[in-house]
Design a protein around this motif. Structure first.
Motif, mmCIF file in Angstrom:
data_model
loop_
_atom_site.group_PDB
_atom_site.id
_atom_site.type_symbol
_atom_site.label_atom_id
_atom_site.label_comp_id
_atom_site.label_asym_id
_atom_site.label_seq_id
_atom_site.Cartn_x
_atom_site.Cartn_y
_atom_site.Cartn_z
ATOM 1 N N ASP A 261 -2.216 -2.669 9.997
ATOM 2 C CA ASP A 261 -2.919 -1.425 9.696
ATOM 3 C C ASP A 261 -3.749 -1.578 8.419
ATOM 4 O O ASP A 261 -3.685 -2.590 7.718
ATOM 5 N N LEU A 262 -4.528 -0.541 8.123
ATOM 6 C CA LEU A 262 -5.472 -0.607 6.999
ATOM 7 C C LEU A 262 -4.764 -0.825 5.679
ATOM 8 O O LEU A 262 -5.214 -1.627 4.836
ATOM 9 N N TRP A 263 -3.637 -0.129 5.452
ATOM 10 C CA TRP A 263 -2.926 -0.257 4.177
ATOM 11 C C TRP A 263 -2.363 -1.667 3.997
ATOM 12 O O TRP A 263 -2.340 -2.196 2.874
ATOM 13 N N SER A 264 -1.928 -2.271 5.090
ATOM 14 C CA SER A 264 -1.446 -3.644 4.999
ATOM 15 C C SER A 264 -2.570 -4.595 4.602
ATOM 16 O O SER A 264 -2.384 -5.497 3.780
#
Length: 284
Positions: A261-264
């Protein structure tokens, strides 16, 4: 000195590739318990190390003064493997790899206390940035179903960092690489053997083959990382260990359809960016 550093870089890049292969084979082995996976991961290394010691005519003769160091390396290395395998089974491959790659930053911290290697304020800033990136990957919250895997993945990186620091200490004290690997691998196998004897999980031929391949890959990686940290200080070569994350992202997508995901991804950039800044600073 430059030649030793070049050799160390080659070793650390090789270890990153083979550790990534190990994670892939571990994932492909399916629902085998992590403890049983760790046993086969180290069993191959035991036999390879024995063969190398026999061929070299050196024998297995760890120095008495290094026994506490070898025991510490083996204990924390075993904890690191168990945590990492659990993370590999429960997280996207790239997430598990990046959390395990907190190890080089932990090597900096532990080297400061154990090896008395000097750290400057910028090193502490870099470590803070790396842990901030780790926060984005872990995403601690009650709604995060992967929280346990993420926390154990981070714990694996921390304990691996301590284990690698002790590897360097043993190497600086003249301990042979094959002796270090054999001591660790035998300790790890014996420590989980009672659990496996009581709770053995039957395996198919495919699962056994995958775990043996994981063991072979881990053995190549273990010899490489032992040689790397014996040839050069961690602050000069650790950035190259992050090539494993790139391999993990590519193979994780191709083999398992993992899409972080984006945060990762933000976390990846922070952690890898911190490693690059550290490397560039050390080249001044």
């Amino acid at each position: 000195m430059k030649k030793k550093k070049s050799i160390a870089i080659l070793y650390i890049c090789s270890s990153a590739f083979f550790f990534n292969l190990m994670n892939i084979f571990v994932r492909l082995s399916g629902d085998v318990p992590s403890i049983q996976k760790s046993f086969f991961r180290n069993l191959v290394a035991v036999f390879v190390a024995i063969i190398m010691l026999i061929k070299s005519s050196e024998g297995f003769h760890p120095q008495k003064r290094n026994l506490p160091v070898l025991l510490g390396r083996s204990f924390f290395g075993t904890i690191g493997i168990l945590c990492n395998f659990y993370a590999v089974d429960h997280l996207p491959l790239a997430n598990a790899s990046i959390l395990n790659k907190m190890a080089p930053f932990m090597v900096l911290i532990f080297s400061y206390f154990i090896l008395k290697e000097k750290l400057k304020p910028i090193h502490f800033l870099i470590i803070l940035i790396a842990f901030t990136g780790c926060f984005f990957v872990v995403k601690p919250s009650p709604d995060n179903m992967d929280l346990l895997g993420s926390v154990l993945g981070l714990m694996g990186g921390i304990t691996a960092g301590l284990a690698y620091t002790l590897v360097r200490l043993a190497g600086l004290r003249g301990e042979k690489g094959a002796t270090i690997v054999l001591f660790f691998s035998a300790f790890s196998c014996l420590s989980v053997l009672p659990y496996i004897a009581i709770n053995y999980h039957p395996m198919s031929m495919h699962q056994l083959s995958m775990l043996l391949l994981a063991g072979a890959s881990a053995t190549a990686a273990q010899f490489s990382v032992t040689a790397a940290y014996s040839h050069a200080p961690s602050k000069e070569i650790s950035v190259y260990d992050y090539t494993q994350v790139l391999w993990a992202a590519v193979f994780g997508f191709l083999l398992f359809g993992d899409i972080p995901d984006l945060w990762s991804v933000v976390g990846y950039f922070l952690i890898i960016g911190a490693a690059v800044v550290m490397f560039l600073y050390n080249q001044r």
